[in-house]
Design an enzyme around this catalytic site. Structure first.
Site, PDB file in Angstrom:
ATOM      1  N   ASN A 179       6.487   5.048   1.348  1.00  0.00           N
ATOM      2  CA  ASN A 179       5.356   5.928   1.038  1.00  0.00           C
ATOM      3  C   ASN A 179       5.608   7.392   1.427  1.00  0.00           C
ATOM      4  O   ASN A 179       4.682   8.195   1.451  1.00  0.00           O
ATOM      5  CB  ASN A 179       4.071   5.402   1.692  1.00  0.00           C
ATOM      6  CG  ASN A 179       4.174   5.344   3.196  1.00  0.00           C
ATOM      7  OD1 ASN A 179       5.206   5.698   3.768  1.00  0.00           O
ATOM      8  ND2 ASN A 179       3.126   4.882   3.853  1.00  0.00           N
ATOM      9  N   LYS A 227       9.020  11.366  -4.608  1.00  0.00           N
ATOM     10  CA  LYS A 227       8.927  10.144  -3.803  1.00  0.00           C
ATOM     11  C   LYS A 227      10.337   9.669  -3.469  1.00  0.00           C
ATOM     12  O   LYS A 227      11.277   9.908  -4.220  1.00  0.00           O
ATOM     13  CB  LYS A 227       8.254   9.028  -4.613  1.00  0.00           C
ATOM     14  CG  LYS A 227       6.846   9.304  -5.057  1.00  0.00           C
ATOM     15  CD  LYS A 227       5.845   9.200  -3.944  1.00  0.00           C
ATOM     16  CE  LYS A 227       5.690   7.801  -3.398  1.00  0.00           C
ATOM     17  NZ  LYS A 227       4.697   7.769  -2.297  1.00  0.00           N
ATOM     18  N   ASN A 234       2.219   8.198  14.058  1.00  0.00           N
ATOM     19  CA  ASN A 234       2.785   6.998  14.709  1.00  0.00           C
ATOM     20  C   ASN A 234       3.385   7.450  16.024  1.00  0.00           C
ATOM     21  O   ASN A 234       4.533   7.933  16.048  1.00  0.00           O
ATOM     22  CB  ASN A 234       3.933   6.394  13.874  1.00  0.00           C
ATOM     23  CG  ASN A 234       3.470   5.541  12.720  1.00  0.00           C
ATOM     24  OD1 ASN A 234       2.281   5.338  12.510  1.00  0.00           O
ATOM     25  ND2 ASN A 234       4.422   5.033  11.961  1.00  0.00           N
ATOM     26  N   SER A 247      -6.097  14.711  -1.354  1.00  0.00           N
ATOM     27  CA  SER A 247      -5.891  14.603   0.090  1.00  0.00           C
ATOM     28  C   SER A 247      -6.910  15.509   0.772  1.00  0.00           C
ATOM     29  O   SER A 247      -7.528  16.352   0.100  1.00  0.00           O
ATOM     30  CB  SER A 247      -4.480  15.052   0.462  1.00  0.00           C
ATOM     31  OG  SER A 247      -3.516  14.243  -0.180  1.00  0.00           O
ATOM     32  N   HIS A 300      -5.463   8.159   9.160  1.00  0.00           N
ATOM     33  CA  HIS A 300      -4.220   8.865   8.799  1.00  0.00           C
ATOM     34  C   HIS A 300      -3.977   8.901   7.306  1.00  0.00           C
ATOM     35  O   HIS A 300      -3.003   9.516   6.852  1.00  0.00           O
ATOM     36  CB  HIS A 300      -3.024   8.244   9.506  1.00  0.00           C
ATOM     37  CG  HIS A 300      -2.394   7.080   8.807  1.00  0.00           C
ATOM     38  ND1 HIS A 300      -3.104   5.968   8.383  1.00  0.00           N
ATOM     39  CD2 HIS A 300      -1.103   6.834   8.459  1.00  0.00           C
ATOM     40  CE1 HIS A 300      -2.268   5.111   7.822  1.00  0.00           C
ATOM     41  NE2 HIS A 300      -1.067   5.603   7.841  1.00  0.00           N
ATOM     42  N   GLY A 301      -4.813   8.253   6.531  1.00  0.00           N
ATOM     43  CA  GLY A 301      -4.584   8.246   5.089  1.00  0.00           C
ATOM     44  C   GLY A 301      -5.588   7.344   4.416  1.00  0.00           C
ATOM     45  O   GLY A 301      -6.644   7.041   4.983  1.00  0.00           O
ATOM     46  N   ALA A 302      -5.224   6.896   3.219  1.00  0.00           N
ATOM     47  CA  ALA A 302      -6.163   6.070   2.469  1.00  0.00           C
ATOM     48  C   ALA A 302      -6.113   4.622   2.937  1.00  0.00           C
ATOM     49  O   ALA A 302      -7.149   3.965   3.060  1.00  0.00           O
ATOM     50  CB  ALA A 302      -5.807   6.153   0.985  1.00  0.00           C
ATOM     51  N   GLY A 303      -4.922   4.127   3.207  1.00  0.00           N
ATOM     52  CA  GLY A 303      -4.757   2.714   3.560  1.00  0.00           C
ATOM     53  C   GLY A 303      -4.565   1.891   2.290  1.00  0.00           C
ATOM     54  O   GLY A 303      -5.299   2.043   1.312  1.00  0.00           O
TER      55      GLY A 303
END
Lengths: 144, 499
Positions: B221, B498, B348, B403, B422-425
């Site tokens: 990711n 990516k 993390n 974002s 920390h993000g969308a999950g």
């Protein structure tokens, strides 16, 4: 025990963030060998051609489950540091706390091989090698 | 699947009641719909497992981007007393200091689009993006920033000595070598250099795995995303961060690469073998731990900090190549384009921090596993420039939506050890995502939505399709609804590379 050419027996189980692999085999050495081949297959496509090298690997751990993880960690290390893809092995000696193996690797060549995904590590999450009847099975989660 | 007893506290808070072995309850931030979706998920059991670790303080916390991990859930937070508590490599994860960096610019987003196009028409699929500056920019970024499995850049090599200096000094070491603006460090968490890192606690294997990977994005990711400021919710804070509506932004998401993965592996192995020999009962082997003050605990902490510094340096090197790519395509110097770092924050990590707990100041080790630090206004641990509003909290969504930039509130210090999501999950497994993408041309679909995507592997792009993730807007709304953070700005993607 020398690994024979055969179709790897493993399946991918649902996992939200990473990949969960279930491997089975008729022997404990076969289980280790199948798992190594399954991990490679998740990382590289068409990894069955190319020059080979053989390395002697000696590992120790405080139990069989931990030895299994150490074995797969070794396969990842050789790939990421030396560009070597697991291609088979002869496990010469194995007990719950250690193994010795002659491992054959192929050199990764971007012209011949396609990298699929990066496996960061093999986790210890719920790791447990089971023996049911005459077959050995293990599930493990690879962090990607 | 283990049955977990859930009690509603309010619209955004749920208690996981204590079961035998749990030393504290679980505290999950979610709305009604989300908690029902989680009932049959392994992640809530993982919150309970974390609550069993010795010395845990207050609660085992999960934020609304919670999803199944290994050991800790992703979106998990737990704090342990610095003197009597523990530290767990599984509570940080393999990608130590995986984090996000945001760069702002003065470039109007319209300047990257085709003549006659503008961001006001960006959602119109009939408006062409081909051969635009944007497309050239994304291609240049993809060429200049190594991405994908085992990626490396052959023209930049670091010796073992360099690596040791970076492990101790982090991003500033790279900046001194010319890879950055002199003041970049001021906009990084911990100034891009966590004290107490010791390269001698890092194995040769970790150094071998990391050496060629400094300045690489990796796979999964991780991404570099060119976007623009779509909405501003808090003009004052956005102004201080330099986020101007409709100007170009860049998000970088990556971590410590093989260096960090191997540090985590090494210490999990050492601590796991010790736990096995000592017959320590663990709810999950991934949750092996060491007392913070033990030899092993101190060694892991110093090795983890070395990996965290490697990650800051990694994002710094990528920042340099992002700036270089903009210079190549736009023909103007990065400083003239206003390409300043807004912030860089880890998600993390385990950090030593001080909180008011039970009326007393207490030093704790906060584990953030897929969770972002969110220190509010007035906190001494944030850059002087941001002291009146709090540091920017960077919450990437998926590659097809948006974002967010948030700021933390004082409440997050009281409830979540200064931490938010920390993000969308993820909601889909990678296999589900690939099946969902079968027969589709995901890159083309996104292009028709005016989002240019380049990836090292089609498989990764398919695994990362937007619908594989929760809508990050819902996640952020829960965090805001619970009073932990406030929205500052929304960023819209234009181009993504990516791994």
């Amino acid at each position: 025990m020398k690994e024979e050419a055969r179709k790897i027996r493993y399946k991918l189980l649902p996992h939200t963030a990473d990949i969960c692999i279930e491997v089975s085999a008729a022997s404990i050495t076969g289980l280790f060998q199948n798992a190594a081949a399954a991990v490679l297959e998740q990382m590289v496509e068409s990894g069955k051609t190319g020059d080979t090298v053989v390395r002697q690997i000696s590992l120790q751990a405080s139990g069989r489950d931990l030895l299994f993880i150490a074995w797969l960690q070794e396969i990842l290390y050789e790939f990421y540091v030396h560009g070597l893809m697991y291609a088979g092995s002869t496990i010469e000696h194995m007990r719950a706390t250690g193994l010795k193996a002659a491992v054959m690797f192929r050199r990764f060549d971007p012209k011949q091989h396609t990298a699929k995904r990066e496996i960061k590590a093999i986790t210890y999450h719920n790791i447990h090698i089971r023996k049911t009847g005459s077959r050995y099975t293990v599930r493990f989660v690879a962090d990607i | 699947m283990r049955a977990v007893k859930i009690k509603k506290i309010d619209a955004f808070r749920w208690e996981l009641q204590q079961e035998p072995g749990m030393l504290v309850p679980g505290l999950v931030y979610a709305d009604e719909r989300m908690i029902h979706a989680l009932v049959n998920d392994e992640s809530l059991g993982q919150v309970c497992n974390v609550a069993m670790l010795p010395g845990i303080i207050n609660a085992s916390i999960a934020l609304p981007d919670i999803h199944t991990g290994y050991g800790f859930p992703i979106g998990g937070v737990a704090a342990f007393d610095r003197t009597t508590g523990i530290i767990s490599p599984g509570g940080v994860g393999y990608d130590i200091n995986c984090g996000v960096r945001l760069i702002r610019t003065d470039i109007p987003a319209d300047a990257l689009l085709a003549s006659g196009n503008s961001i006001s028409k960006i959602h119109d699929p009939s408006v062409p993006t081909r051969n635009t500056l944007l497309e050239r920019l994304v291609d240049t970024l993809f060429t200049n920033i190594p991405s994908g499995v085992g990626s490396r850049r052959k023209d930049v090599r670091f010796s073992k000595g360099d690596l040791d200096r970076i492990a101790v000094g982090g991003a500033p070491v790279i900046i001194e070598q010319g890879y950055g603006f002199p003041d970049d460090r001021e906009y990084l968490e911990e100034n891009g250099s966590i004290p107490g890192a010791n390269p001698d606690a890092v194995s040769d294997r970790a150094k071998e795995r990391g050496r060629d990977q400094l300045g690489t994005l990796g796979s999964g990711n991780h991404f570099v995303e060119v976007g623009y400021v779509e909405d501003v919710y808090d003009k004052h804070a956005a102004g201080i961060f330099g986020l101007i509506p409709h100007t170009v932004t860049i998000l970088i998401h990556t971590g410590s690469r093989g260096f960090g993965y191997q540090v985590c592996d090494d210490y999990l192995r050492t601590l796991g073998n010790r736990a096995s020999l000592d017959n320590v009962v663990l709810p999950d082997r991934q949750l092996v731990w060491a007392s913070v003050q033990s030899k092993e605990g101190r060694q892991y902490f110093s090795a983890m900090n070395a990996a965290a510094n490697f990650a800051f340096a990694n994002r710094q090197l990528i920042t340099h190549w992002v700036r270089e790519s903009f210079e190549q395509v736009l023909g103007s110097r990065a400083d003239k384009l206003g390409m300043r770092i807004v912030y860089d924050v880890a998600h993390n990590i385990a950090k030593e921090e001080e909180y008011l707990i039970g009326g007393k100041h207490q030093k704790v080790i906060v584990h953030r596993k897929g969770a972002t630090r969110a220190f509010p206004a007035g906190h001494s641990g944030i850059p002087e420039q941001y002291r009146t509003v709090g540091h920017p909290v960077l919450i990437p969504g998926d590659m097809g939506r948006y974002s967010y930039v948030l700021v933390g509130t004082a409440q997050t210090l009281r409830e979540t050890f200064g931490t938010v999501c920390h993000g969308a999950g993820r909601v889909m497994s990678r296999g589900q995502a690939v099946r969902s993408a079968k027969g589709r041309q995901v890159v083309q679909e996104l292009k028709e939505r005016n989002i240019i995507v380049r990836g090292a592997s089609r498989a990764t792009i398919n695994e990362e399709i937007p619908e594989a993730y929760k809508d990050v807007a819902n996640v952020v709304d829960i965090v805001e609804g619970a009073g932990l953070a406030r929205k500052v700005a929304k960023l819209h993607p234009l181009g993504v590379i990516k791994g």
